[in-house]
Scaffold this active site. Structure first.
Site, mmCIF file in Angstrom:
data_model
loop_
_atom_site.group_PDB
_atom_site.id
_atom_site.type_symbol
_atom_site.label_atom_id
_atom_site.label_comp_id
_atom_site.label_asym_id
_atom_site.label_seq_id
_atom_site.Cartn_x
_atom_site.Cartn_y
_atom_site.Cartn_z
ATOM 1 N N ASP A 283 0.835 -1.208 0.000
ATOM 2 C CA ASP A 283 0.000 0.000 0.000
ATOM 3 C C ASP A 283 0.868 1.255 0.000
ATOM 4 O O ASP A 283 2.081 1.198 0.214
ATOM 5 C CB ASP A 283 -0.910 -0.044 1.248
ATOM 6 C CG ASP A 283 -1.989 1.027 1.204
ATOM 7 O OD1 ASP A 283 -2.239 1.586 0.108
ATOM 8 O OD2 ASP A 283 -2.570 1.318 2.262
ATOM 9 N N GLU A 286 2.247 4.878 -4.379
ATOM 10 C CA GLU A 286 2.256 5.785 -5.543
ATOM 11 C C GLU A 286 3.611 6.472 -5.704
ATOM 12 O O GLU A 286 3.979 6.727 -6.857
ATOM 13 C CB GLU A 286 1.136 6.820 -5.393
ATOM 14 C CG GLU A 286 -0.257 6.235 -5.432
ATOM 15 C CD GLU A 286 -0.606 5.408 -4.188
ATOM 16 O OE1 GLU A 286 -0.004 5.663 -3.134
ATOM 17 O OE2 GLU A 286 -1.451 4.517 -4.301
ATOM 18 N N ASP A 361 -9.085 3.960 -1.867
ATOM 19 C CA ASP A 361 -10.013 4.500 -0.864
ATOM 20 C C ASP A 361 -11.261 5.103 -1.492
ATOM 21 O O ASP A 361 -11.358 6.307 -1.705
ATOM 22 C CB ASP A 361 -9.283 5.527 -0.006
ATOM 23 C CG ASP A 361 -8.117 4.885 0.726
ATOM 24 O OD1 ASP A 361 -8.083 3.643 0.805
ATOM 25 O OD2 ASP A 361 -7.242 5.614 1.203
HETATM 26 C C1 GLC Z 1 -4.647 3.619 2.884
HETATM 27 C C2 GLC Z 1 -5.262 2.414 2.201
HETATM 28 C C3 GLC Z 1 -6.348 1.835 3.077
HETATM 29 C C4 GLC Z 1 -5.758 1.461 4.436
HETATM 30 C C5 GLC Z 1 -5.114 2.674 5.061
HETATM 31 C C6 GLC Z 1 -4.380 2.328 6.339
HETATM 32 O O1 GLC Z 1 -5.570 4.650 2.998
HETATM 33 O O2 GLC Z 1 -5.740 2.735 0.932
HETATM 34 O O3 GLC Z 1 -6.930 0.718 2.474
HETATM 35 O O4 GLC Z 1 -6.752 0.967 5.266
HETATM 36 O O5 GLC Z 1 -4.170 3.256 4.165
HETATM 37 O O6 GLC Z 1 -3.366 1.410 6.107
#
Ligand code: GLC
Length: 680
Positions: A283, A286, A361
């Site tokens: 995650d 980007e 998100d």
């Molecule tokens: C980012 C991710 C989300 C996750 C959050 C905390 O916003 O896109 O899915 O829950 O980070 O890790």
């Protein structure tokens, strides 16, 4: 000091006359309408602002590829640049389109088609295809930011099993980490990860853990100091490690363009695997930065690479893909017998080789439910067949109705996971009580029953690049009425799904393309092309089955492997004409299929007024399916058959007048079998 950006030279731009009638699709992860004609598309990965609308053009993933449909024929164009790219699709000037990159060489490919299938086959031959996923990963997943303690995770797991609601996978978000340091555990809240994960494994769950791109700057944190000693982080133009804030506070960022950094990062996953983690959720890649909020790396950050340094602006869109390449290659090295499960938020063209994409998100709004359809369709048209949006929505509070309607779509998503943000209302399937809980249970059971169908589609995707979710024009390119259909789709070639995306609505318009279609719930028969009004009460999404196309169903289960997948039911709606279906099975994990240990067969169905003939083709491959019994269910057969033969010998059968169903039980065999249903 010289401005490093000065070395980049001028942007490139190619102008093309807009072919009259040409219509653009694809462009990777896009919301808004399916069709992109008349729009300007920006390719630059970002973490978009909370609650973004369909006006938000660029998102987490950039795939500078468009599929163009003109007069029933398809072609495609891919501009291969991980820098900032723009496509102007007859937007500035309706007579003209242009595409170009902000820096770097001009490299682009044209794929001639003439079918959408041929375009994607060639595009994915170039950029790579989705690997065959482990079977368990196709089941339902439950996530939240975050399940914060081992006890909470245990209670969650028990709640699924006690309530008889399917779930294969649980997700651990950043609160399981020690101060959000990647590759660590919070020892207070998760004192015994191995114990917890093995308990969950016993209960049939697979657990996936998050790994963000940023590494916390902390002298007492080994991951940080090791990466620094090996000099594997991105740099400022002055030569220091580039720093910015993300969840853990001040962080540095591995230079994933450097193969040594990728190898190091891949190996770091060992600890998670040792604890029993089965998949990696990559995650914030980007990369997403918090200063300023929703920003990404400045253009002049340096990626030292493998001796050939580049500026961030030259490689920006590839950062996420390179991170998941590191994760996937690491998992493959560390446990070569298992198929890696890697999920990514960001990516560039070809990311499908390394990870599936989840669409980040989203919000718990009806608008976001509707947006996610086109988002997944355009991702699929751009090579990313394995994808999904957070079911129920991430930001904001969902409702029982929205969650249930979202699940109606979610069960057809190649990746099906419920996920929500901190401080929002919980949205596990039982939170809203009845009728929602039972309805969601039934929907998730339907998904679980459909796994052999979905798995067969995954195998097709793996071989040809064909997405699982397809816009109607994929199979009906000559029918230009299908081009604008943004709110319905095909799942494979046999299922047509038209989700309800408005509150309080039970009816909606559906366009059925040419051929005979049957309503899954009521059995009603339709001849396409036709515009119809579908009745879709809660729990019964508008779902149509193409005639003569067998759909394999497993018995209902709560997770893969709960019980033997026996019998396998083939559901078929016969109608005058013929149709073909496929069934692919293998061990569900590992790589024995490459050596031929798989079972593939085709199921042909030919019908006229006098007879229905079903030919179960001879099995190809050496895999022996666990299933002993095959149940053939012919639906919407309006008259009692006179006689039914298996390979010219009479066999036992049953006709249910009320349900208009013929049931035939067969022993599973690798040989060809012909079933003839004769009418008087
Ligand atoms: C980012 C991710 C989300 C996750 C959050 C905390 O916003 O896109 O899915 O829950 O980070 O890790």
């Amino acid at each position: 000091m010289v401005n490093p950006l000065a070395i980049l030279g001028t942007p490139t731009r190619v102008y093309k006359r807009h072919q009259p009638g040409a219509r653009y699709f694809g462009c990777g992860e896009r919301t808004g309408e399916l069709e992109k004609t008349g729009t300007h598309q920006l390719f630059w990965n970002i973490d978009p602002p909370r609650g973004h609308t369909a006006l938000q053009n660029n998102l987490y993933v950039s795939i500078p590829f468009t599929m163009v449909m003109a007069d029933g024929q398809a072609w495609g164009l891919f501009l291969d640049s991980p820098a900032r790219v723009e496509f102007d699709l007859a937007h500035e000037d309706p007579q003209r389109s242009w595409f170009g990159a902000e820096n770097g060489d001009l490299v682009y490919y044209v794929f001639c088609g003439p079918t959408p299938q041929a375009v994607l086959e060639r595009y994915t031959e170039l950029t790579g295809r989705t690997p065959l996923p482990p079977l368990w990963s196709l089941g339902n997943g439950q996530s939240r930011f975050s399940y914060e303690t081992a006890e909470e995770v245990r209670a969650l797991a028990r709640a699924f099993r006690e309530r008889d609601i399917p779930c294969d996978t649980l997700y651990l978000d950043i609160d399981c980490l020690d101060g959000y340091r990647v590759f660590t555990w919070d020892n207070t809240r998760f004192p015994d990860p191995e114990g917890l994960l093995s308990e969950l494994r016993e209960m049939g769950f697979h657990v996936v853990c998050i790994v963000d791109a940023g590494v916390k700057v902390d002298e007492n944190y080994e991951v940080y100091t090791e990466g620094r000693e090996r000099d594997l982080y991105c740099k400022t133009p002055q030569g220091d490690d580039y720093q910015n804030a993300v969840w853990p506070g001040v962080c540095v960022f591995p230079d994933f363009t450097n193969p040594q950094a990728r190898a190091w990062w891949g190996d770091l996953h060992q600890g998670l695997l040792d604890a029993g983690i089965m998949g990696i959720w990559s995650d914030m890649n980007e990369p997403a930065l918090f200063i300023p909020l929703n920003s990404t790396m400045p253009s002049d950050v340096i990626h030292p690479g493998d001796g050939k340094a580049r500026l961030h602006t030259q490689v920006h869109n590839a950062y996420g893909s390179l991170m998941v390449q590191a994760a996937r290659e690491g998992l493959l090295r560390l446990q070569p017998q298992q198929r890696p499960f890697v999920i990514s938020r960001s990516g560039y063209a070809g990311v499908q080789r390394h990870a599936l994409i989840w669409t980040g998100d989203n919000s718990s709004t009806w608008e976001h439910l509707a947006m996610s359809l086109t988002q997944l369709l355009n991702l699929g048209l751009s090579g990313v067949g394995w994808a999904g949006a957070d079911v129920g929505g991430f930001y904001g509070d969902t409702s029982g109705e929205l969650l249930t309607r979202w699940t109606e779509f979610g069960i057809f998503q190649p990746f099906c996971r419920n996920h929500s943000e901190k401080q929002t209302r919980h949205q596990e399937p039982w939170v809203f009580g009845e009728p929602y809980t039972s309805t969601i249970r039934d929907l998730l059971k339907l998904r679980q029953r459909l796994l052999p169908y979905l798995y067969t589609l995954f195998e097709e995707c793996h071989h040809t690049g064909a997405p699982l979710l397809r816009p109607l024009f994929w199979h009906y390119p000559e029918d230009t009425d299908t081009y604008g259909a943004s709110d319905q789709f095909l799942c494979g070639d046999a299922l047509l799904v038209a989700p309800i995306t408005h509150p309080g609505a039970e009816y909606r318009h559906v366009y059925l393309p040419a051929g005979t279609w049957f309503h899954y719930w009521a059995g009603e028969r339709f001849e396409g092309p036709a515009h119809i009004l579908a009745h879709a009460p809660l729990g019964q999404p508008a779902l149509y089955i193409r005639a003569n196309t067998a759909i394999p169903f497993w018995p209902a289960m709560n997770y893969v492997g709960q019980a033997p997948a026996d019998p396998l039911t083939l559901i078929l709606y016969p109608a005058s004409g013929s149709g073909n279906a496929a069934l692919y099975e293998d061990t569900g994990d590992g790589y024995a299929y490459i050596e031929g240990e798989y079972a593939r067969r085709t199921i042909l169905c030919e019908c006229d007024e006098k007879q229905i003939r079903v030919i179960l083709g001879e099995q190809e491959g050496t895999f022996v399916p666990t299933c002993q019994r095959l149940h053939l269910e012919l639906r919407e057969v309006l008259t009692t058959p006179a006689e039914i033969n298996l390979d010219d010998q009479p066999i036992a059968w049953y006709y249910d007048h009320e349900q208009r169903r013929v049931s035939i039980n067969l022993a599973a065999t690798a040989n060809e079998q012909t079933i003839e249903v004769l009418f008087a």
